[in-house]
Design a protein around this motif. Structure first.
Motif, mmCIF file in Angstrom:
data_model
loop_
_atom_site.group_PDB
_atom_site.id
_atom_site.type_symbol
_atom_site.label_atom_id
_atom_site.label_comp_id
_atom_site.label_asym_id
_atom_site.label_seq_id
_atom_site.Cartn_x
_atom_site.Cartn_y
_atom_site.Cartn_z
ATOM 1 N N LYS A 227 0.467 -1.054 -0.415
ATOM 2 C CA LYS A 227 0.280 -0.165 0.260
ATOM 3 C C LYS A 227 1.093 1.176 0.069
ATOM 4 C CE LYS A 227 -3.560 -2.176 2.239
ATOM 5 N NZ LYS A 227 -4.597 -2.179 4.149
ATOM 6 N N LYS A 228 1.905 1.666 0.605
ATOM 7 C CA LYS A 228 2.802 2.321 1.056
ATOM 8 C C LYS A 228 3.720 2.746 -0.733
ATOM 9 C CE LYS A 228 3.869 2.311 5.872
ATOM 10 N NZ LYS A 228 4.829 1.929 6.764
ATOM 11 N N LEU A 229 4.287 1.769 -1.038
ATOM 12 C CA LEU A 229 4.859 2.079 -2.206
ATOM 13 C C LEU A 229 4.016 2.089 -3.459
ATOM 14 C CD1 LEU A 229 6.876 -1.868 -2.731
ATOM 15 C CD2 LEU A 229 7.307 0.457 -2.042
ATOM 16 N N LYS A 230 2.366 1.865 -3.391
ATOM 17 C CA LYS A 230 1.687 2.073 -4.235
ATOM 18 C C LYS A 230 1.100 4.152 -4.427
ATOM 19 C CE LYS A 230 -0.314 -1.888 -5.756
ATOM 20 N NZ LYS A 230 -1.756 -2.625 -5.727
ATOM 21 N N ALA A 231 1.379 4.239 -2.750
ATOM 22 C CA ALA A 231 0.464 5.429 -2.495
ATOM 23 C C ALA A 231 2.069 6.062 -2.242
ATOM 24 C CB ALA A 231 0.056 5.688 -0.951
ATOM 25 N N SER A 232 3.018 5.932 -2.711
ATOM 26 C CA SER A 232 4.278 7.014 -2.845
ATOM 27 C C SER A 232 4.587 6.909 -4.552
ATOM 28 C CB SER A 232 5.439 6.460 -1.910
ATOM 29 O OG SER A 232 6.284 4.896 -3.039
ATOM 30 N N GLY A 233 3.834 6.731 -5.258
ATOM 31 C CA GLY A 233 4.259 6.427 -6.551
ATOM 32 C C GLY A 233 5.368 5.109 -6.594
ATOM 33 N N ALA A 234 6.270 4.919 -5.873
ATOM 34 C CA ALA A 234 7.450 3.555 -6.066
ATOM 35 C C ALA A 234 6.320 2.595 -7.489
ATOM 36 C CB ALA A 234 7.991 3.551 -4.852
#
Length: 248
Positions: A227-234
């Motif tokens: 979820k964090k990777l998706k939210a950050s754009g990574a």
């Protein structure tokens, strides 16, 4: 004093044995050849979307790991027996698999495509595979789909993508049925460009997930990291790098 050190050594050994598995280096399985998800580059290093995604997830949750390339059909048994801590290999989330292993949240949406030689005019969809020879990969969703839906004369099963596609190119099979990103990747390659084509629609929409042993404490951690990777754009940047489009 000697008795003290004997007791101390025994206690220390027990503490080491009881340390949580997450403190150790994780063994993470991946397929040997499933481009663009995992494959060997020109230098012999394993790379691909799955490989780089797992590396980003591992950094996010703070774990060390060792990548273990292996045949796809050995990954689920390895997770079941606890020999593997995770498996990321374009693995479709299926109910029967979810009965024996745990999955992360989906990280890629795909489907199945039929690939034939460019000059083939006999096959235009699944119904036209009746009486034909079809090649696909052993132990995959594609195998299940072909056996259930195509009245093929023969279904040839191979342990890796190269052998499966080579069977088509050499005339040993009339068609290949396999995951859409792998088919698309081969069509763009020098070996496939202009020599093959896709016929019919996208069959059996499916999602890929990361596999874990049942009850693994890694599942919620990986889901949160994803979820964090998706939210950050990574995640989007990684997807664009390997597929040339935004996530669907």
């Amino acid at each position: 004093m000697k008795r003290f050190w004997t007791i101390f050594t025994a206690v220390a050994a027990m503490a080491m044995l009881s340390a949580p598995a997450t403190a150790a280096t994780l063994i993470v399985a991946t397929d040997t050849n499933f481009p663009p998800f995992e494959f060997k580059d020109a230098s012999g290093k394993h790379t691909g979307f799955d490989v780089e995604l797992w590396d980003a997830l591992a950094k996010e949750i703070g774990v060390e790991y060792k990548l273990q390339p292996m045949d796809f059909n050995g990954i689920i048994p390895g997770l079941q027996t606890g020999q593997l801590d995770a498996g990321i290999a374009g693995m479709t989330i299926k109910p029967e698999r979810a009965e024996v292993i745990d999955f992360s949240d989906p990280y890629y949406n795909a489907g199945l495509l039929i690939l034939v030689k460019a000059d083939n005019t006999d096959i235009n969809g699944i119904a036209d595979l009746k009486g034909k020879v079809v090649s696909t990969k052993l132990g995959t969703t594609s195998e299940d789909f072909v056996k259930k839906n195509a009245q093929a004369k023969e279904v040839k099963l191979f342990p890796n993508n190269d052998a499966m596609i080579l069977e088509l190119m050499s005339g040993g099979a009339d068609a290949v049925i396999f995951d859409s990103p792998v088919i698309a990747n081969f069509m763009r390659s020098d070996a496939g460009k202009g020599k093959v084509k896709v016929v019919g629609p996208l069959y059996m929409g499916q999602s890929y997930g990361i596999g874990f042993p049942k009850g693994s404490p890694l599942v919620p951690k990986v889901n949160e990291a994803l979820k964090k990777l998706k939210a950050s754009g990574a995640y989007n940047a990684l997807y664009m790098k390997w597929f040339g489009t935004e996530p669907k």
